[in-house]
Design a protein around this motif. Structure first.
Motif, PDB file in Angstrom:
ATOM      1  N   ILE A 360       0.849  -1.193   0.000  1.00 14.79           N
ATOM      2  CA  ILE A 360       0.000   0.000   0.000  1.00 14.79           C
ATOM      3  C   ILE A 360       0.891   1.251   0.000  1.00 14.79           C
ATOM      4  CG2 ILE A 360      -1.776   1.283   1.253  1.00 14.79           C
ATOM      5  CD1 ILE A 360      -2.778  -1.347   0.140  1.00 14.79           C
ATOM      6  N   LYS A 361       0.679   2.103  -0.997  1.00 17.97           N
ATOM      7  CA  LYS A 361       1.392   3.378  -1.052  1.00 17.97           C
ATOM      8  C   LYS A 361       0.427   4.489  -0.634  1.00 17.97           C
ATOM      9  CE  LYS A 361       3.993   6.427  -4.146  1.00 17.97           C
ATOM     10  NZ  LYS A 361       4.472   6.633  -5.532  1.00 17.97           N
ATOM     11  N   ILE A 362       0.753   5.154   0.471  1.00 17.23           N
ATOM     12  CA  ILE A 362      -0.087   6.216   1.017  1.00 17.23           C
ATOM     13  C   ILE A 362       0.581   7.551   0.730  1.00 17.23           C
ATOM     14  CG2 ILE A 362      -1.116   7.144   3.140  1.00 17.23           C
ATOM     15  CD1 ILE A 362      -0.573   4.189   4.249  1.00 17.23           C
ATOM     16  N   THR A 363      -0.141   8.463   0.074  1.00 17.55           N
ATOM     17  CA  THR A 363       0.387   9.797  -0.204  1.00 17.55           C
ATOM     18  C   THR A 363      -0.447  10.824   0.554  1.00 17.55           C
ATOM     19  OG1 THR A 363       1.028   9.087  -2.424  1.00 17.55           O
ATOM     20  CG2 THR A 363       1.015  11.454  -2.001  1.00 17.55           C
ATOM     21  N   LEU A 364       0.220  11.650   1.378  1.00 22.11           N
ATOM     22  CA  LEU A 364      -0.477  12.674   2.158  1.00 22.11           C
ATOM     23  C   LEU A 364      -0.563  13.984   1.356  1.00 22.11           C
ATOM     24  CD1 LEU A 364       1.145  12.059   5.661  1.00 22.11           C
ATOM     25  CD2 LEU A 364      -0.835  10.923   4.633  1.00 22.11           C
ATOM     26  N   ASN A 365      -1.343  14.917   1.872  1.00 25.12           N
ATOM     27  CA  ASN A 365      -1.556  16.187   1.166  1.00 25.12           C
ATOM     28  C   ASN A 365      -0.266  16.969   0.904  1.00 25.12           C
ATOM     29  OD1 ASN A 365      -4.270  15.958   0.732  1.00 25.12           O
ATOM     30  ND2 ASN A 365      -4.877  17.018   2.598  1.00 25.12           N
ATOM     31  N   ASP A 366       0.713  16.821   1.813  1.00 19.54           N
ATOM     32  CA  ASP A 366       1.962  17.575   1.623  1.00 19.54           C
ATOM     33  C   ASP A 366       2.968  16.820   0.763  1.00 19.54           C
ATOM     34  OD1 ASP A 366       2.827  15.562   3.263  1.00 19.54           O
ATOM     35  OD2 ASP A 366       3.791  16.873   4.736  1.00 19.54           O
ATOM     36  N   GLY A 367       2.538  15.700   0.182  1.00 17.47           N
ATOM     37  CA  GLY A 367       3.418  14.932  -0.687  1.00 17.47           C
ATOM     38  C   GLY A 367       4.168  13.811   0.002  1.00 17.47           C
ATOM     39  N   THR A 368       4.067  13.742   1.331  1.00 18.43           N
ATOM     40  CA  THR A 368       4.719  12.645   2.063  1.00 18.43           C
ATOM     41  C   THR A 368       4.181  11.303   1.576  1.00 18.43           C
ATOM     42  OG1 THR A 368       5.048  13.988   4.035  1.00 18.43           O
ATOM     43  CG2 THR A 368       5.075  11.599   4.338  1.00 18.43           C
ATOM     44  N   GLU A 369       5.088  10.353   1.370  1.00 25.07           N
ATOM     45  CA  GLU A 369       4.686   9.012   0.944  1.00 25.07           C
ATOM     46  C   GLU A 369       5.131   7.984   1.974  1.00 25.07           C
ATOM     47  OE1 GLU A 369       6.416   8.320  -2.864  1.00 25.07           O
ATOM     48  OE2 GLU A 369       4.979   9.600  -3.945  1.00 25.07           O
ATOM     49  N   LEU A 370       4.320   6.964   2.138  1.00 26.71           N
ATOM     50  CA  LEU A 370       4.679   5.840   3.007  1.00 26.71           C
ATOM     51  C   LEU A 370       4.217   4.566   2.318  1.00 26.71           C
ATOM     52  CD1 LEU A 370       5.807   4.967   5.835  1.00 26.71           C
ATOM     53  CD2 LEU A 370       3.438   4.863   6.581  1.00 26.71           C
ATOM     54  N   ILE A 371       5.135   3.613   2.166  1.00 26.51           N
ATOM     55  CA  ILE A 371       4.791   2.334   1.528  1.00 26.51           C
ATOM     56  C   ILE A 371       4.944   1.230   2.564  1.00 26.51           C
ATOM     57  CG2 ILE A 371       5.335   0.717  -0.325  1.00 26.51           C
ATOM     58  CD1 ILE A 371       6.504   3.060  -1.896  1.00 26.51           C
ATOM     59  N   ALA A 372       3.871   0.459   2.744  1.00 23.55           N
ATOM     60  CA  ALA A 372       3.860  -0.580   3.775  1.00 23.55           C
ATOM     61  C   ALA A 372       3.031  -1.774   3.317  1.00 23.55           C
ATOM     62  CB  ALA A 372       3.283  -0.020   5.068  1.00 23.55           C
ATOM     63  N   THR A 373       3.221  -2.903   3.988  1.00 25.31           N
ATOM     64  CA  THR A 373       2.340  -4.040   3.745  1.00 25.31           C
ATOM     65  C   THR A 373       0.944  -3.696   4.244  1.00 25.31           C
ATOM     66  OG1 THR A 373       3.053  -4.964   5.856  1.00 25.31           O
ATOM     67  CG2 THR A 373       4.156  -5.789   3.900  1.00 25.31           C
ATOM     68  N   LYS A 374      -0.046  -4.412   3.752  1.00 30.17           N
ATOM     69  CA  LYS A 374      -1.445  -4.103   4.087  1.00 30.17           C
ATOM     70  C   LYS A 374      -1.712  -4.188   5.586  1.00 30.17           C
ATOM     71  CE  LYS A 374      -3.327  -5.702  -0.337  1.00 30.17           C
ATOM     72  NZ  LYS A 374      -4.224  -6.674  -1.003  1.00 30.17           N
ATOM     73  N   GLU A 375      -0.946  -5.031   6.274  1.00 28.47           N
ATOM     74  CA  GLU A 375      -1.207  -5.256   7.698  1.00 28.47           C
ATOM     75  C   GLU A 375      -0.625  -4.178   8.591  1.00 28.47           C
ATOM     76  OE1 GLU A 375       0.520  -7.441   5.803  1.00 28.47           O
ATOM     77  OE2 GLU A 375      -0.963  -8.989   5.339  1.00 28.47           O
ATOM     78  N   HIS A 376       0.301  -3.363   8.064  1.00 28.40           N
ATOM     79  CA  HIS A 376       1.027  -2.457   8.951  1.00 28.40           C
ATOM     80  C   HIS A 376       0.124  -1.326   9.452  1.00 28.40           C
ATOM     81  CE1 HIS A 376       4.287  -0.591  10.939  1.00 28.40           C
ATOM     82  NE2 HIS A 376       5.182  -1.366  10.371  1.00 28.40           N
ATOM     83  N   PRO A 377      -0.038  -1.191  10.787  1.00 26.45           N
ATOM     84  CA  PRO A 377      -0.943  -0.171  11.333  1.00 26.45           C
ATOM     85  C   PRO A 377      -0.340   1.240  11.318  1.00 26.45           C
ATOM     86  CG  PRO A 377      -0.640  -2.022  12.845  1.00 26.45           C
ATOM     87  CD  PRO A 377       0.445  -2.096  11.830  1.00 26.45           C
ATOM     88  N   ILE A 378      -1.162   2.206  10.962  1.00 25.29           N
ATOM     89  CA  ILE A 378      -0.808   3.622  10.928  1.00 25.29           C
ATOM     90  C   ILE A 378      -1.686   4.344  11.957  1.00 25.29           C
ATOM     91  CG2 ILE A 378      -0.589   5.650   9.431  1.00 25.29           C
ATOM     92  CD1 ILE A 378       0.998   3.215   8.448  1.00 25.29           C
ATOM     93  N   LEU A 379      -1.135   5.294  12.663  1.00 25.03           N
ATOM     94  CA  LEU A 379      -1.914   6.022  13.669  1.00 25.03           C
ATOM     95  C   LEU A 379      -2.777   7.093  12.979  1.00 25.03           C
ATOM     96  CD1 LEU A 379      -2.458   6.306  16.701  1.00 25.03           C
ATOM     97  CD2 LEU A 379      -0.631   8.015  16.790  1.00 25.03           C
ATOM     98  N   VAL A 380      -4.092   6.963  13.167  1.00 24.72           N
ATOM     99  CA  VAL A 380      -5.028   7.931  12.571  1.00 24.72           C
ATOM    100  C   VAL A 380      -5.967   8.463  13.658  1.00 24.72           C
ATOM    101  CG1 VAL A 380      -4.965   6.763  10.341  1.00 24.72           C
ATOM    102  CG2 VAL A 380      -6.737   6.149  11.980  1.00 24.72           C
ATOM    103  N   TYR A 381      -6.692   9.527  13.281  1.00 27.73           N
ATOM    104  CA  TYR A 381      -7.659  10.103  14.218  1.00 27.73           C
ATOM    105  C   TYR A 381      -9.068   9.838  13.698  1.00 27.73           C
ATOM    106  CZ  TYR A 381     -10.173  13.361  17.186  1.00 27.73           C
ATOM    107  OH  TYR A 381     -11.057  13.909  18.084  1.00 27.73           O
ATOM    108  N   ARG A 382      -9.830   9.019  14.431  1.00 27.61           N
ATOM    109  CA  ARG A 382     -11.238   8.733  14.135  1.00 27.61           C
ATOM    110  C   ARG A 382     -12.037   8.966  15.414  1.00 27.61           C
ATOM    111  NH1 ARG A 382     -11.052   2.855  10.968  1.00 27.61           N
ATOM    112  NH2 ARG A 382     -10.135   3.575   8.992  1.00 27.61           N
TER     113      ARG A 382
END
Length: 822
Positions: A360-382
């Motif tokens: 999974i390649k995640i691109t944030l609004n400021d252009g930051t990219e993070l590539i991880a396996t599908k299982e890797h947890p990311i800290l989000v605000y919900r």
């Protein structure tokens, strides 16, 4: 500009090369390596094959000389079966000549650091290089490690070299000392003893001698067999006096009924078992699957490496800057977020593995990219902060990031899947179990080599794991209920590990990825993890006293009232013995009463599972090496594993010799103290040379004293070995003497013997008494030579007729010869 990347093994070199570009595979001296271009730079990716160098004696003195402490690192081809290592050394030497820079990309642990440093020093003639640190072999992790290289951790190098050198000091010198002692009395035997194995063998021998010296003590048990096959035992349980036992038996033996005089009912709540530390996992895997501790450790490590992973080029925030995860040291310090969302320093360990899957390649609004396996947890605000697997994130999701040390929320601009084949990396983090990857807060992986029985305290982390598991076809039903309860307070044990939490499940691996053995260990860990969140089990225990003619007998029963956690972690078996409904005053029919003579049993030997616990208790070895210690003792012939660990006569003889002449070698305290010093080298709390000098001085003193007694040691050891061999021969000889009756001629024992024509019964007083008797005494007719009986015998050529008076009369006939039985 040319960069040479040195990996630990060929398979890793291939993954790193594929992650960095489009490599061309080449060979030199029959060794594969890869060439590619990246950002205008030529990159060569080559590898070692584990340790390329080994310790040897610097000055080759006469055979068997000791003490020796002057050692040097030489090519490992010096060891039997490792000639192929020379080609890898030559390849690295040749390739390093065209390199402007060298990157070390070996495993992130002590041995990996040592392998890389030795390749650098002895193949490339350098001592400085950039260090790629990665905990998983994802593409992103490798690229990040390459673009953010670290430096070699000389604390790890020193710790690795010190352990190897000290183990060499002890192994070579003590083994030579023992062999020279035997040689001094004109005998020869290959002997060996190690720094940690000595104390381990010593306590195993203590138990073995305790068993050998054990004298069984007789006792009597009186039981009443009641209606419905229920057994009640006399309240005294063991009668040590035969006369007393027989008097009680005579008093009750003819009774037909017993009267219930007391009923005691107890309901107990049984808490879930704590999560696994490595030692407990090894014991459980042995108990339920018969996996050896070493095998379990390897499987757990394999599962661990299949866990959460990041791309190798992921940038990791460290106390002294930023590095690619692939360039990180195997161990070190990292920055993570505490519960107040402030940056704090924590220890980490690096992991890596190879994958071929969609990332999974995640691109944030400021252009930051993070590539991880599908299982890797990311800290989000919900509505609250929560770790969510990368594969479950959505566009516009609010991700927690860091910028110049401040925490910010950023939205996800784009999520896409990318095909990837190569190495991926991850970290295990001691505190708070998170770290900063490309400015994004991510969760760490679960580490198998731990002595902790406590899960992480972070509620969000636990929720994330459970949310990952809730769709599992087997575990999902329990997970959903755990999440519904909301109060995530798992049971925990007493043991803690400052570096790692307990071994626990973190995700759902693809079924096809796991071997059958891996599936069993995964299931064991998953069920143990989930059961820690579950309800207590409830068990009912009944203890009933029955009066039989004035003697009290006990009847016990048990049953499960509530399965609780045992529904999930069902491996330990509960005894179910449900009793019929009884009331005080009831008469119970007695079918019969028995008296049985028994004997006390010697203490049990250790098993390959229970010895791990004992080594841990005595602080011998490390959680990573204890399984290997047991393997070495078996391999050296000191211990036999036949379901339990039996110390051989050789093992006993060695320990008794060392105990008499140099007890320091098997002294647990000395070994523990040295182990603590080796750990301090790693963290720069003590200098390598100080520890090596101290170890040399202690060992030199021991060996000087040993040398003075060399002949005495040899005589004692040989005497012990010969004595044990002799007693074993006599024992085997006696065991073969099956007594079948008395000799009619002299009154001696008739025993089973083996002769030229097969087995027969003969007198134990032979040759004084030559009476014999056939096993198959089918009398056919009289012997025409002596008047004895012709009977069927069996020899090397089959059955025949022979005289029963053999060997006095040696008359024989063919069996197919027509005979007259009248």
């Amino acid at each position: 500009m040319c960069i040479l990347i040195i990996c630990e093994k060929p398979s890793v070199a291939k993954k790193i090369a594929n992650a960095l570009g489009k490599p061309k595979k080449k060979t030199i001296y029959n060794v594969p390596y890869y060439e590619l271009e990246r950002n205008g730079k030529k990159i060569i990716v080559a590898s070692a094959v584990g340790h390329l160098f080994t310790l040897v004696e610097k000055n080759n003195t006469k055979f068997g000389h000791y003490p020796v402490f002057d050692v040097k690192w030489e090519p490992a081809s010096a060891e039997k079966g490792k000639k192929y290592v020379d080609n890898y050394i030559k390849a690295l030497k040749k390739l390093s000549k065209e390199a402007d820079e060298i990157y070390i990309a070996t495993d992130w642990d002590i041995e990996g650091e040592l392998i890389g440093y030795h390749a650098l020093k002895y193949c490339c003639s350098k001592t400085k290089a950039k260090r790629m640190r990665f905990s998983s072999l994802t593409k992103n992790e490798i690229i990040k490690a390459f673009e953010n290289p670290d430096e070699i951790d000389y604390g790890l190098v020193d710790a690795g070299e010190s352990r190897h050198i000290i183990d060499w000091y002890y192994g070579i010198n003590l083994s030579r000392a023992l062999m020279n002692a035997i040689k001094a009395v004109n005998r020869w035997k290959t002997m060996s003893v190690g720094r940690v194995q000595g104390p381990a063998l010593a306590f195993l021998t203590e138990r073995e001698l305790e068993i050998k010296k054990f004298v069984p003590k007789p006792y009597w048990v009186i039981e009443a067999l009641l209606k419905d096959n229920l057994k009640a035992i006399h309240e005294k349980e063991k009668f040590w006096d035969e006369k007393e036992a027989k008097n009680v038996y005579e008093k009750v033996k003819n009774e037909k009924f017993g009267k219930v005089v007391e009923i005691k009912r107890t309901v107990r709540k049984i808490k879930p078992l704590p999560p696994f530390d490595l030692g407990t996992l090894q014991r459980e895997a042995y108990n339920y699957f018969k996996f050896s501790p070493k095998e379990t450790q390897e499987i757990a490590q394999s599962l661990y490496e299949k866990g959460l992973c990041l791309h190798p080029d992921t940038l990791i925030l460290l106390p002294d800057g930023v590095k690619k995860i692939k360039d990180l040291d195997d161990e070190g310090n990292i920055l993570c977020l505490n519960k107040d969302l402030k940056l704090t320093k924590s220890k980490y360990k690096l992991l890596k593995r190879t994958v071929k899957e969609k990332l999974i390649k995640i691109t944030l609004n400021d252009g930051t990219e993070l590539i991880a396996t599908k299982e890797h947890p990311i800290l989000v605000y919900r509505d609250k902060l929560i770790f969510v697997p990368s594969g479950e994130l959505k566009e516009n999701e609010q991700v927690v990031t860091l910028n110049y040390g401040e925490v910010y929320i950023q939205k996800i601009k784009k999520i896409e899947e990318i095909d990837y084949e190569g190495e991926v990396y991850d970290l295990t983090v001691e505190k708070y179990h998170n770290f900063i990857a490309n400015g994004v807060v991510v969760h760490n992986c679960s580490y198998p080599r731990t002595s902790s029985q406590k899960l992480p305290k972070d509620k969000n982390y636990l929720e994330n794991i459970l949310n990952t598991l809730k769709n599992h076809p087997i575990y999902g039903k329990w997970v959903k209920e755990i999440l519904t309860k909301g109060d995530l307070k798992p049971v925990e044990g007493k043991k803690e590990d400052p570096a790692h939490p307990a071994i626990h499940v973190v995700d759902i691996p693809k079924d096809e990825e796991l071997s059958e053995k891996e599936k069993k260990i995964y299931d064991l860990i998953a069920r143990r993890t989930l059961s820690a969140f579950w309800d207590n089990a409830e068990r009912e225990y009944l203890n009933i006293k029955i009066n039989i003619n004035g003697e009290i007998f006990k009847l016990s029963g048990s049953r499960t009232l509530k399965e609780g956690w045992h529904e999930i972690y069902y491996f330990p078996k509960f005894d179910e013995c449900e009793l019929p409904k009884l009331n005080k005053g009831d008469l119970i029919p007695i079918q019969k009463i028995t008296i049985t003579k028994k004997e006390t049993q010697p203490p049990k030997r250790y098993t390959v599972a229970s010895i791990i616990k004992e080594l841990e208790k005595r602080k011998l070895g490390t959680k990573a090496t204890r399984a290997e210690i047991v393997e070495k003792l078996i391999k050296r012939g000191y211990v036999i594993d036949d379901g339990s660990l039996k110390v051989t006569d050789l093992g006993i003889s060695v320990v008794e010799t060392l105990k008499k002449f140099c007890p320091e070698i098997i002294d647990e305290k000395m070994t523990r103290d040295l182990e603590e010093k080796l750990e301090k080298i790693q963290f720069r709390k003590i200098k390598k040379d100080e520890v090596l000098d101290e170890a040399e001085q202690k060992l030199r003193k021991i060996l000087e004293e040993f040398k003075k007694k060399e002949k005495d040691v040899g005589m004692f050891l040989i005497k012990k070995l010969d004595s044990n061999n002799s007693s074993n021969t006599e024992k085997n000889k006696n065991e073969s003497k099956k007594v079948v009756g008395k000799c009619p001629m002299c009154g001696g024992d008739l025993i089973l013997k083996k002769g030229r024509y097969g087995e027969f019964y003969g007198c134990s007083n032979y040759p004084k008494c030559k009476y014999t008797e056939s096993i198959n005494k089918e009398v056919i007719k009289k012997c025409p030579k002596c008047g004895g009986e012709l009977i069927i015998r069996e020899g090397k050529y089959g059955k025949f007729l022979g005289c029963s008076n053999y060997p006095k009369c040696k008359y024989t006939e063919k069996l197919n010869k027509k005979v007259d039985k009248t």
